[in-house]
Design an enzyme around this catalytic site. Structure first.
Site, PDB file in Angstrom:
ATOM      1  CB  ILE A  40      -1.196  -0.071   1.339  1.00  0.00           C
ATOM      2  CG1 ILE A  40      -2.104   0.925   0.862  1.00  0.00           C
ATOM      3  CG2 ILE A  40      -0.565   0.256   2.526  1.00  0.00           C
ATOM      4  CD1 ILE A  40      -3.322   0.839   1.774  1.00  0.00           C
ATOM      5  CG  ASN A  86      -0.747   1.748  17.756  1.00  0.00           C
ATOM      6  OD1 ASN A  86      -0.629   2.924  18.205  1.00  0.00           O
ATOM      7  ND2 ASN A  86       0.480   1.192  17.376  1.00  0.00           N
ATOM      8  N   GLY A 112       4.031  -3.796  11.355  1.00  0.00           N
ATOM      9  CA  GLY A 112       2.899  -4.284  10.245  1.00  0.00           C
ATOM     10  C   GLY A 112       2.971  -2.988   9.039  1.00  0.00           C
ATOM     11  CB  VAL A 113       0.026  -1.863   6.922  1.00  0.00           C
ATOM     12  CG1 VAL A 113      -0.935  -1.422   7.984  1.00  0.00           C
ATOM     13  CG2 VAL A 113       0.084  -1.116   5.646  1.00  0.00           C
ATOM     14  CG  ASP A 114       1.177   2.256  12.340  1.00  0.00           C
ATOM     15  OD1 ASP A 114       1.619   3.398  11.533  1.00  0.00           O
ATOM     16  OD2 ASP A 114       0.973   2.301  13.667  1.00  0.00           O
ATOM     17  CB  SER A 139      -8.529  -5.353  12.550  1.00  0.00           C
ATOM     18  OG  SER A 139      -8.911  -4.223  13.251  1.00  0.00           O
ATOM     19  CB  THR A 140      -6.698  -8.998   8.825  1.00  0.00           C
ATOM     20  OG1 THR A 140      -5.771  -8.202   7.874  1.00  0.00           O
ATOM     21  CG2 THR A 140      -8.174  -8.547   8.479  1.00  0.00           C
ATOM     22  N   GLY A 141      -4.066  -8.400  11.001  1.00  0.00           N
ATOM     23  CA  GLY A 141      -2.508  -8.666  10.968  1.00  0.00           C
ATOM     24  C   GLY A 141      -2.500  -8.991  12.660  1.00  0.00           C
ATOM     25  CB  VAL A 142      -0.280  -7.017  15.291  1.00  0.00           C
ATOM     26  CG1 VAL A 142      -0.367  -6.950  16.654  1.00  0.00           C
ATOM     27  CG2 VAL A 142       0.819  -7.048  14.416  1.00  0.00           C
TER      28      VAL A 142
HETATM   29  P1  ADP Z   1      -3.688  -4.547  12.422  1.00  0.00           P
HETATM   30  O1  ADP Z   1      -2.933  -4.018  13.905  1.00  0.00           O
HETATM   31  O2  ADP Z   1      -4.740  -3.656  12.271  1.00  0.00           O
HETATM   32  O3  ADP Z   1      -3.878  -5.982  12.316  1.00  0.00           O
HETATM   33  P2  ADP Z   1      -1.260  -4.791  10.804  1.00  0.00           P
HETATM   34  O4  ADP Z   1      -0.548  -3.896  10.112  1.00  0.00           O
HETATM   35  O5  ADP Z   1      -0.837  -5.815  11.784  1.00  0.00           O
HETATM   36  O6  ADP Z   1      -2.619  -4.133  11.393  1.00  0.00           O
HETATM   37  O7  ADP Z   1      -2.144  -5.821   9.417  1.00  0.00           O
HETATM   38  C1  ADP Z   1      -3.054  -5.426   8.784  1.00  0.00           C
HETATM   39  C2  ADP Z   1      -3.030  -6.008   7.291  1.00  0.00           C
HETATM   40  O8  ADP Z   1      -2.142  -5.230   6.487  1.00  0.00           O
HETATM   41  C3  ADP Z   1      -2.591  -7.382   7.327  1.00  0.00           C
HETATM   42  O9  ADP Z   1      -3.440  -8.261   6.558  1.00  0.00           O
HETATM   43  C4  ADP Z   1      -1.015  -7.459   6.797  1.00  0.00           C
HETATM   44  O10 ADP Z   1      -0.988  -8.396   5.901  1.00  0.00           O
HETATM   45  C5  ADP Z   1      -1.378  -6.118   5.896  1.00  0.00           C
HETATM   46  N1  ADP Z   1       0.034  -5.291   5.521  1.00  0.00           N
HETATM   47  C6  ADP Z   1       1.141  -5.271   6.107  1.00  0.00           C
HETATM   48  N2  ADP Z   1       2.038  -4.692   5.409  1.00  0.00           N
HETATM   49  C7  ADP Z   1       1.492  -4.033   4.331  1.00  0.00           C
HETATM   50  C8  ADP Z   1       1.758  -3.369   3.349  1.00  0.00           C
HETATM   51  N3  ADP Z   1       2.848  -2.669   3.181  1.00  0.00           N
HETATM   52  N4  ADP Z   1       0.663  -2.992   2.380  1.00  0.00           N
HETATM   53  C9  ADP Z   1      -0.586  -3.743   2.308  1.00  0.00           C
HETATM   54  N5  ADP Z   1      -0.842  -4.519   3.487  1.00  0.00           N
HETATM   55  C10 ADP Z   1      -0.101  -4.558   4.303  1.00  0.00           C
END
Ligand code: ADP
Length: 186
Positions: A17, A30, A38-40, A123-126
């Protein structure tokens, strides 16, 4: 795969993304808005340190809500920081808060003249939300918002890996059928 609702196209794509060329990308943040994994983490690394300097001033964000910042080194002009819920199958507020995170992101987008936006699977990651449960709620929330608000013309829903994309394609077929919308494959 994509579906059109009024003037809005919702596309499912696989990718990173942080590379999206849209007006705003949504961060699965968060509630501190001070960065994370993760994505953050990926968004903060790609945007550079000025992003954290700005999000420090935003005073955090409640679960189910969203706040906007600039995008700095990203191609996207803005980042919309949405806070999804931590998954808990026994808490009936959890699905409500997930839907709210998407709806509030779109409301903040509209208020800031954003017409193209990219979402991760919040919300689908951590935070542990099973994709099978989260995907229909997320895609339904986006379609329902876009049915009522025309200005956003492109929503890209970006999945990091092929299994997540496949699960979302299955969910989109179901939520589109419920709403009598036509899916375009490819
Ligand atoms: P949360 O804490 O809301 O679960 P995460 O960042 O752990 O957030 O995960 C949310 C989703 O983003 C997961 O499905 C993960 O695979 C996905 N993700 C992680 N990095 C990226 C990225 N660079 N681009 C798109 N999706 C990502």
């Amino acid at each position: 795969m994509r579906v059109q609702i009024n003037r809005t196209i919702l596309q499912l794509v696989q990718g990173d993304i942080t590379r999206e060329e849209v007006d705003a990308i949504v961060n699965a943040a968060n509630s501190t808005l001070l960065g994370g994994g993760g994505v953050d983490g990926a968004i903060h690394r790609a945007a550079g340190p000025q992003l954290l300097a700005e999000t420090r001033t935003l005073g955090g964000c409640a679960t189910g809500d969203a706040k906007i910042s600039r995008g700095y080194r990203l191609k996207a002009r803005h980042v919309i920081h949405a806070v999804g819920p931590v998954y808990n199958p026994r808490d009936p507020d959890v699905p409500v808060l997930l839907v709210s995170a998407y709806r509030r992101s779109l409301e903040v987008a509209l208020a800031n003249s954003v017409t193209s936006i990219a979402f991760p699977a919040i919300s689908t990651g951590v935070y542990g939300y099973p994709v099978r449960e989260a995907a229909p709620l997320a895609l339904g929330a986006i379609l329902d918002f876009c049915a009522q608000h025309e200005p956003i013309t492109l929503v890209r829903y970006v999945l990091f890996d092929a299994p997540a994309l496949a699960q979302h394609e299955k969910a989109l077929r179901a939520v589109a059928a419920e709403r009598r919308l036509i899916i375009v494959e490819g």
